[in-house]
Design a protein around this motif. Sequence first.
Motif, PDB file in Angstrom:
ATOM      1  N   ASP A   1       0.867  -1.173   0.000  1.00 53.83           N
ATOM      2  CA  ASP A   1       0.000   0.000   0.000  1.00 53.83           C
ATOM      3  C   ASP A   1       0.905   1.224   0.000  1.00 53.83           C
ATOM      4  O   ASP A   1       1.560   1.517   0.998  1.00 53.83           O
ATOM      5  CB  ASP A   1      -0.914  -0.014   1.224  1.00 53.83           C
ATOM      6  CG  ASP A   1      -1.968   1.069   1.180  1.00 53.83           C
ATOM      7  OD1 ASP A   1      -2.437   1.409   0.072  1.00 53.83           O
ATOM      8  OD2 ASP A   1      -2.336   1.573   2.254  1.00 53.83           O
TER       9      ASP A   1
ATOM     10  N   SER B   1     -12.307  -2.888 -13.057  1.00 54.74           N
ATOM     11  CA  SER B   1     -13.250  -1.774 -12.968  1.00 54.74           C
ATOM     12  C   SER B   1     -12.505  -0.478 -13.214  1.00 54.74           C
ATOM     13  O   SER B   1     -11.291  -0.394 -13.013  1.00 54.74           O
ATOM     14  CB  SER B   1     -13.950  -1.738 -11.604  1.00 54.74           C
ATOM     15  OG  SER B   1     -13.019  -1.531 -10.568  1.00 54.74           O
TER      16      SER B   1
ATOM     17  N   ARG C   1     -10.410   5.994 -10.231  1.00 58.88           N
ATOM     18  CA  ARG C   1      -9.991   4.676  -9.752  1.00 58.88           C
ATOM     19  C   ARG C   1      -9.871   3.699 -10.913  1.00 58.88           C
ATOM     20  O   ARG C   1     -10.735   3.646 -11.786  1.00 58.88           O
ATOM     21  CB  ARG C   1     -11.026   4.162  -8.753  1.00 58.88           C
ATOM     22  CG  ARG C   1     -10.646   2.905  -8.038  1.00 58.88           C
ATOM     23  CD  ARG C   1     -11.659   2.681  -6.900  1.00 58.88           C
ATOM     24  NE  ARG C   1     -11.340   1.506  -6.155  1.00 58.88           N
ATOM     25  CZ  ARG C   1     -11.945   0.331  -6.305  1.00 58.88           C
ATOM     26  NH1 ARG C   1     -12.915   0.194  -7.171  1.00 58.88           N
ATOM     27  NH2 ARG C   1     -11.586  -0.694  -5.576  1.00 58.88           N
TER      28      ARG C   1
ATOM     29  N   ARG D   1      -8.861  -0.477 -11.336  1.00 54.68           N
ATOM     30  CA  ARG D   1      -8.600  -1.742 -10.630  1.00 54.68           C
ATOM     31  C   ARG D   1      -8.296  -2.816 -11.669  1.00 54.68           C
ATOM     32  O   ARG D   1      -9.077  -3.024 -12.602  1.00 54.68           O
ATOM     33  CB  ARG D   1      -9.819  -2.124  -9.799  1.00 54.68           C
ATOM     34  CG  ARG D   1      -9.588  -3.262  -8.858  1.00 54.68           C
ATOM     35  CD  ARG D   1     -10.737  -3.329  -7.831  1.00 54.68           C
ATOM     36  NE  ARG D   1     -10.532  -4.443  -6.953  1.00 54.68           N
ATOM     37  CZ  ARG D   1     -11.148  -5.617  -7.071  1.00 54.68           C
ATOM     38  NH1 ARG D   1     -12.031  -5.807  -8.029  1.00 54.68           N
ATOM     39  NH2 ARG D   1     -10.890  -6.591  -6.235  1.00 54.68           N
TER      40      ARG D   1
ATOM     41  N   VAL E   1      -4.173  -8.319  -7.441  1.00 57.09           N
ATOM     42  CA  VAL E   1      -5.002  -7.195  -7.864  1.00 57.09           C
ATOM     43  C   VAL E   1      -4.233  -5.908  -7.580  1.00 57.09           C
ATOM     44  O   VAL E   1      -3.672  -5.737  -6.497  1.00 57.09           O
ATOM     45  CB  VAL E   1      -6.356  -7.176  -7.118  1.00 57.09           C
ATOM     46  CG1 VAL E   1      -7.160  -5.931  -7.474  1.00 57.09           C
ATOM     47  CG2 VAL E   1      -7.151  -8.438  -7.437  1.00 57.09           C
TER      48      VAL E   1
ATOM     49  N   THR F   1      -4.716  -1.742  -7.581  1.00 55.69           N
ATOM     50  CA  THR F   1      -5.694  -0.654  -7.612  1.00 55.69           C
ATOM     51  C   THR F   1      -4.964   0.676  -7.540  1.00 55.69           C
ATOM     52  O   THR F   1      -4.111   0.876  -6.673  1.00 55.69           O
ATOM     53  CB  THR F   1      -6.678  -0.765  -6.430  1.00 55.69           C
ATOM     54  OG1 THR F   1      -7.309  -2.046  -6.471  1.00 55.69           O
ATOM     55  CG2 THR F   1      -7.733   0.327  -6.496  1.00 55.69           C
TER      56      THR F   1
ATOM     57  N   ALA G   1      -5.848   4.630  -7.077  1.00 56.10           N
ATOM     58  CA  ALA G   1      -6.934   5.528  -6.684  1.00 56.10           C
ATOM     59  C   ALA G   1      -6.392   6.950  -6.566  1.00 56.10           C
ATOM     60  O   ALA G   1      -5.336   7.169  -5.969  1.00 56.10           O
ATOM     61  CB  ALA G   1      -7.544   5.079  -5.364  1.00 56.10           C
TER      62      ALA G   1
ATOM     63  N   THR H   1      -2.444   0.228  -4.399  1.00 57.98           N
ATOM     64  CA  THR H   1      -2.586  -0.943  -3.536  1.00 57.98           C
ATOM     65  C   THR H   1      -2.420  -2.185  -4.396  1.00 57.98           C
ATOM     66  O   THR H   1      -3.085  -2.327  -5.419  1.00 57.98           O
ATOM     67  CB  THR H   1      -3.965  -0.962  -2.842  1.00 57.98           C
ATOM     68  OG1 THR H   1      -4.143   0.272  -2.145  1.00 57.98           O
ATOM     69  CG2 THR H   1      -4.071  -2.119  -1.872  1.00 57.98           C
ATOM     70  N   HIS H   2      -1.511  -3.059  -3.988  1.00 58.59           N
ATOM     71  CA  HIS H   2      -1.257  -4.315  -4.700  1.00 58.59           C
ATOM     72  C   HIS H   2      -1.486  -5.419  -3.679  1.00 58.59           C
ATOM     73  O   HIS H   2      -0.741  -5.540  -2.710  1.00 58.59           O
ATOM     74  CB  HIS H   2       0.179  -4.317  -5.225  1.00 58.59           C
ATOM     75  CG  HIS H   2       0.454  -5.392  -6.223  1.00 58.59           C
ATOM     76  ND1 HIS H   2       1.594  -5.403  -6.984  1.00 58.59           N
ATOM     77  CD2 HIS H   2      -0.248  -6.488  -6.595  1.00 58.59           C
ATOM     78  CE1 HIS H   2       1.590  -6.456  -7.777  1.00 58.59           C
ATOM     79  NE2 HIS H   2       0.481  -7.133  -7.551  1.00 58.59           N
TER      80      HIS H   2
END
Length: 132
Positions: free
Chosen positions: A5, A65, A71, A73, A84, A86, A88, A102-103
Motif C-alpha cells: 500500500d 473496474s 480509480r 482496478r 489485484v 488498484t 486511486a 494498492t497491490h
Amino acid sequence: MREIDLVFELEESADKVWRAMTTPALLARWLGPNDFRAEPGARFSVGGAPGVANDNAVADCEVLSIEPGRRLRLAWREGGTDSVVTFALEPGESGGVRLRLTHDGFVTRGGLPAPLTLDPVGTGGWRMSWAA
C-alpha cells in the motif's frame, strides 16, 4: 492480509496523472510496452523492458473496474502469481493529487497464498516517475 500500500503526494493535476495511467504511450514510460485499453474487461500485457517498474517481467492483466479520473482496478498475473492492483486518485494536501497504489490478493495459480517479497525500500518493485 499481505499487501503493498503506497501513497504518493504529487504536485501534478489529477488529469495529468490519470492520463499517465491510462494512455498506452505514457504508461509505457513507467511500466514498459503495453496494449492497455481503458475499458472494463479489456485484457492487456504490460512490461518486458529494462528499467521499468517490473524489471523485464511481463504481466498479463485485465481491467476489473474503472471510474474515469478516480480509480482503476486491475487483475495482475505475473510469474505464476495472481493479484489485484488498484490505483486511486484523490485531492492532495497541497493542491495536487494523492495517488494510492494498492497491490494485494497475492495467490499462486494453485490457489495457495503467494510469498510477498519486497525490495529494500518496501515498494514491491513499484517505482514512480511522472516526468512525462
